[in-house]
Design an enzyme around this catalytic site. Structure first.
Site, PDB file in Angstrom:
ATOM      1  N   ASP A  98       0.783  -1.239   0.000  1.00  0.00           N
ATOM      2  CA  ASP A  98       0.000   0.000   0.000  1.00  0.00           C
ATOM      3  C   ASP A  98       0.810   1.282   0.000  1.00  0.00           C
ATOM      4  O   ASP A  98       0.334   2.326   0.444  1.00  0.00           O
ATOM      5  CB  ASP A  98      -0.927  -0.008   1.225  1.00  0.00           C
ATOM      6  CG  ASP A  98      -0.167  -0.311   2.508  1.00  0.00           C
ATOM      7  OD1 ASP A  98       1.061  -0.089   2.520  1.00  0.00           O
ATOM      8  OD2 ASP A  98      -0.782  -0.760   3.482  1.00  0.00           O
ATOM      9  N   HIS A 210       6.632   5.336  12.907  1.00  0.00           N
ATOM     10  CA  HIS A 210       6.976   6.145  11.737  1.00  0.00           C
ATOM     11  C   HIS A 210       5.791   6.652  10.923  1.00  0.00           C
ATOM     12  O   HIS A 210       5.978   7.438   9.997  1.00  0.00           O
ATOM     13  CB  HIS A 210       7.863   5.328  10.791  1.00  0.00           C
ATOM     14  CG  HIS A 210       7.107   4.259  10.041  1.00  0.00           C
ATOM     15  ND1 HIS A 210       6.853   3.034  10.596  1.00  0.00           N
ATOM     16  CD2 HIS A 210       6.533   4.247   8.811  1.00  0.00           C
ATOM     17  CE1 HIS A 210       6.164   2.303   9.731  1.00  0.00           C
ATOM     18  NE2 HIS A 210       5.953   3.019   8.638  1.00  0.00           N
TER      19      HIS A 210
HETATM   20  C1  UD1 Z   1       6.793   4.779   3.514  1.00  0.00           C
HETATM   21  C2  UD1 Z   1       5.379   4.336   3.127  1.00  0.00           C
HETATM   22  C3  UD1 Z   1       4.697   3.669   4.306  1.00  0.00           C
HETATM   23  C4  UD1 Z   1       5.562   2.555   4.887  1.00  0.00           C
HETATM   24  C5  UD1 Z   1       6.951   3.085   5.189  1.00  0.00           C
HETATM   25  C6  UD1 Z   1       7.820   1.949   5.649  1.00  0.00           C
HETATM   26  C7  UD1 Z   1       4.236   5.800   1.520  1.00  0.00           C
HETATM   27  C8  UD1 Z   1       3.386   6.976   1.332  1.00  0.00           C
HETATM   28  N1  UD1 Z   1       4.587   5.519   2.769  1.00  0.00           N
HETATM   29  O1  UD1 Z   1       6.654   5.780   4.499  1.00  0.00           O
HETATM   30  O2  UD1 Z   1       3.459   3.100   3.869  1.00  0.00           O
HETATM   31  O3  UD1 Z   1       4.963   2.103   6.077  1.00  0.00           O
HETATM   32  O4  UD1 Z   1       7.517   3.654   4.008  1.00  0.00           O
HETATM   33  O5  UD1 Z   1       8.947   2.389   6.301  1.00  0.00           O
HETATM   34  O6  UD1 Z   1       4.578   5.157   0.567  1.00  0.00           O
HETATM   35  N2  UD1 Z   1      14.480   8.244   4.316  1.00  0.00           N
HETATM   36  C9  UD1 Z   1      15.842   8.178   4.194  1.00  0.00           C
HETATM   37  N3  UD1 Z   1      16.409   6.982   3.854  1.00  0.00           N
HETATM   38  C10 UD1 Z   1      15.696   5.849   3.661  1.00  0.00           C
HETATM   39  C11 UD1 Z   1      14.290   5.926   3.809  1.00  0.00           C
HETATM   40  C12 UD1 Z   1      13.705   7.122   4.121  1.00  0.00           C
HETATM   41  O7  UD1 Z   1      16.539   9.164   4.366  1.00  0.00           O
HETATM   42  O8  UD1 Z   1      16.278   4.789   3.375  1.00  0.00           O
HETATM   43  C13 UD1 Z   1      13.859   9.541   4.676  1.00  0.00           C
HETATM   44  C14 UD1 Z   1      13.821  10.515   3.490  1.00  0.00           C
HETATM   45  O9  UD1 Z   1      14.034  11.816   3.982  1.00  0.00           O
HETATM   46  C15 UD1 Z   1      12.372  10.395   3.010  1.00  0.00           C
HETATM   47  C16 UD1 Z   1      11.652  10.175   4.331  1.00  0.00           C
HETATM   48  O10 UD1 Z   1      12.511   9.319   5.079  1.00  0.00           O
HETATM   49  O11 UD1 Z   1      11.938  11.531   2.312  1.00  0.00           O
HETATM   50  C17 UD1 Z   1      10.273   9.569   4.249  1.00  0.00           C
HETATM   51  O12 UD1 Z   1      10.246   8.426   3.396  1.00  0.00           O
HETATM   52  P1  UD1 Z   1       8.870   8.046   2.645  1.00  0.00           P
HETATM   53  O13 UD1 Z   1       9.074   6.821   1.835  1.00  0.00           O
HETATM   54  O14 UD1 Z   1       8.348   9.238   1.945  1.00  0.00           O
HETATM   55  O15 UD1 Z   1       7.863   7.810   3.835  1.00  0.00           O
HETATM   56  P2  UD1 Z   1       7.838   6.714   4.966  1.00  0.00           P
HETATM   57  O16 UD1 Z   1       7.333   7.365   6.200  1.00  0.00           O
HETATM   58  O17 UD1 Z   1       9.112   5.985   4.999  1.00  0.00           O
HETATM   59  N1  UDP Z   2      12.386  -3.491  10.112  1.00  0.00           N
HETATM   60  C1  UDP Z   2      13.764  -3.635   9.997  1.00  0.00           C
HETATM   61  N2  UDP Z   2      14.569  -2.761  10.664  1.00  0.00           N
HETATM   62  C2  UDP Z   2      14.090  -1.765  11.441  1.00  0.00           C
HETATM   63  C3  UDP Z   2      12.675  -1.618  11.532  1.00  0.00           C
HETATM   64  C4  UDP Z   2      11.858  -2.495  10.842  1.00  0.00           C
HETATM   65  O1  UDP Z   2      14.250  -4.534   9.320  1.00  0.00           O
HETATM   66  O2  UDP Z   2      14.882  -1.024  12.034  1.00  0.00           O
HETATM   67  C5  UDP Z   2      11.517  -4.435   9.389  1.00  0.00           C
HETATM   68  C6  UDP Z   2      10.465  -5.124  10.216  1.00  0.00           C
HETATM   69  O3  UDP Z   2      10.954  -6.316  10.796  1.00  0.00           O
HETATM   70  C7  UDP Z   2       9.381  -5.401   9.181  1.00  0.00           C
HETATM   71  C8  UDP Z   2       9.478  -4.203   8.256  1.00  0.00           C
HETATM   72  O4  UDP Z   2      10.783  -3.668   8.455  1.00  0.00           O
HETATM   73  O5  UDP Z   2       9.664  -6.552   8.414  1.00  0.00           O
HETATM   74  C9  UDP Z   2       8.437  -3.190   8.615  1.00  0.00           C
HETATM   75  O6  UDP Z   2       8.735  -2.001   7.994  1.00  0.00           O
HETATM   76  P1  UDP Z   2       8.145  -0.608   8.461  1.00  0.00           P
HETATM   77  O7  UDP Z   2       7.795  -0.671   9.889  1.00  0.00           O
HETATM   78  O8  UDP Z   2       9.127   0.416   8.010  1.00  0.00           O
HETATM   79  O9  UDP Z   2       6.862  -0.462   7.528  1.00  0.00           O
HETATM   80  P2  UDP Z   2       5.351  -0.988   7.631  1.00  0.00           P
HETATM   81  O10 UDP Z   2       5.366  -2.458   7.838  1.00  0.00           O
HETATM   82  O11 UDP Z   2       4.692  -0.246   8.738  1.00  0.00           O
HETATM   83  O12 UDP Z   2       4.775  -0.584   6.319  1.00  0.00           O
END
Ligand code: UD1
Ligand code: UDP
Length: 383
Positions: A98, A210
């Site tokens: 999603d 998050h």
């Molecule tokens: C995204 C997904 C959410 C999922 C989450 C898992 C959407 C809208 N949201 O949210 O459904 O639960 O990922 O973690 O698709 N960033 C880094 N390095 C990384 C990853 C992220 O610096 O490796 C920082 C960047 O500044 C980025 C921000 O995190 O802009 C947010 O990342 P983003 O993918 O937009 O949103 P999430 O909250 O991670």
């Molecule tokens: N996870 C990980 N390292 C972390 C936090 C989460 O490997 O520091 C793993 C966790 O075990 C799960 C997945 O990431 O498999 C969940 O991701 P996240 O919580 O970012 O996203 P969501 O599931 O809420 O979309």
């Protein structure tokens, strides 16, 4: 007959963890030409998963920006996918869950008239803004997809209520497949603080937080509650691998820096995360994936959200919806820390989300759909 070309598309950490075992399973099938495209909506957190599973993408759109908006993610993915789909011409695209990558990947495939398979289909809260934007992303992908791989019967029933009954397969969740490859008896963590904790004597609380709908007051209240729990329970050790989102980093450090029994650490790789989860006392999280993994490992979970699209483990008694208010979170955490009977009631392993066979079933279903197999896979029956 030529091979069928199946392209997996994913971009964030959780999609990668749940799609990597499937991408590897597809690559093992002689009749399938498996391609992998990452959007890199996440960069470091995605690469960490690719390294662990030794998965090398064929295409990498490398779109991540600091503090990216939903519109920039979606438009960059959509434009990037145009060239990839023109060149690769897959017979089927698979997206997961999603996220914005999921939605844009499915939409791009639709624009190219490529059939779409949705992995982790049918999860719903029926609240458009919670989780935001995920609830609408998965509904829109459900409307586009031709094949729907549902983890549970409740997910399948949700799709049936939307008149989606064709191409629906009950498979279990691929995260349980991943979990079976990562948790081991002896494990040394890269973060030394995790090796120094006494998992038998100390009550190690694993925390993650998050979600976008928790940004602002809910996240302020969650962090204040965590600080209070740590300060008033010296027997507890809070381990919080902080998501790299600058919004989350700022809030977590402002509330929790300097508390002796709170350990704010960088994101863990998936092997470390699963092995920490297997050793901890309990989990407090707003993550979707952790709500599926922790019950399989017998760990009580307090969900830091107002609702959940994963009611199965709540029904099984391992997960409680704590909400986002300070008082509720503190009260429920204290109950688990201080009342052994309440703890024991929640600390049992349940597997409503899968049996480790989801990837095999999805690959079998794809082969059946393309006429390469005489029977569809048996449905996941739950345990
Ligand atoms: C995204 C997904 C959410 C999922 C989450 C898992 C959407 C809208 N949201 O949210 O459904 O639960 O990922 O973690 O698709 N960033 C880094 N390095 C990384 C990853 C992220 O610096 O490796 C920082 C960047 O500044 C980025 C921000 O995190 O802009 C947010 O990342 P983003 O993918 O937009 O949103 P999430 O909250 O991670
Ligand atoms: N996870 C990980 N390292 C972390 C936090 C989460 O490997 O520091 C793993 C966790 O075990 C799960 C997945 O990431 O498999 C969940 O991701 P996240 O919580 O970012 O996203 P969501 O599931 O809420 O979309």
């Amino acid at each position: 007959m030529s091979k069928i070309k199946v392209m997996t598309i994913f971009g964030t950490r959780p999609e990668a963890i749940k799609m990597a075992p499937l991408a590897l399973e597809l690559a093992r099938r002689p009749e399938i030409d498996a391609l992998c495209c990452v959007t890199a909506q996440h960069r470091e957190m995605l690469d960490s998963v690719l390294n662990i599973f030794q998965l090398r993408p064929d295409y990498d759109l490398n779109i991540m920006q600091p503090r990216q908006t939903l519109s920039t993610i979606t438009s960059k993915c959509l434009l990037g996918m145009d060239d990839v789909l023109d060149e690769a011409k897959p017979d089927l695209v698979l997206v997961h869950g999603d996220t914005s990558t999921t939605f844009a990947g499915a939409l791009a495939a639709f624009y190219h008239q490529v059939p779409v398979g949705h992995v982790e289909a049918g999860l719903r809260t029926y609240d458009k803004y919670s989780p935001f934007p995920e609830e609408m992303n998965r509904k829109m992908v459900g409307a586009i997809a031709d094949l729907h791989f549902c983890p549970t019967t409740a997910n399948r029933d949700n799709l049936a209520r939307e008149n989606i009954t064709k191409g629906v397969f009950l498979t279990g969740n691929t995260v349980i497949d991943a979990l079976q490859t990562t948790v081991v008896k002896e494990f040394t963590f890269a973060e030394d603080v995790l090796n120094q904790l006494d998992y038998e004597k100390q009550k190690v609380i694993l925390v993650t937080c998050h979600r976008r709908e928790n940004y602002g007051q809910p996240m302020e209240d969650i962090m204040s509650a965590l600080a209070h729990i740590a300060r008033t329970h010296p027997e507890a050790e809070l381990v919080y691998p902080v998501h790299l989102s600058p919004v989350v980093q700022e809030c977590a450090h402002r509330h929790l820096d300097g508390i002796a029994n709170v350990h704010l650490i960088p994101p863990l790789n998936v092997e470390e995360m699963h092995n920490l989860m297997a050793r901890c006392y309990m989990v407090m999280t707003d993550s979707g994936g952790l709500q599926e993994e922790a019950p399989a490992l017998g760990k009580p979970v307090l969900v830091l959200r107002k609702e959940t699209e994963r009611p199965e483990a709540v029904a099984a008694g391992t997960v409680k919806l704590a909400g986002v208010s300070y008082n509720d979170i503190v009260a429920l955490a204290e109950e688990l820390l201080c009342d052994p009977a309440a703890y024991e009631k929640m600390a049992h392993a349940v597997n409503p989300y899968g049996d480790g066979q989801a990837c095999r079933r999805i690959a079998d279903a794809i082969e059946w759909h393309f006429g390469l197999r005489s029977q569809p896979p048996e449905p996941f029956s739950g345990t």
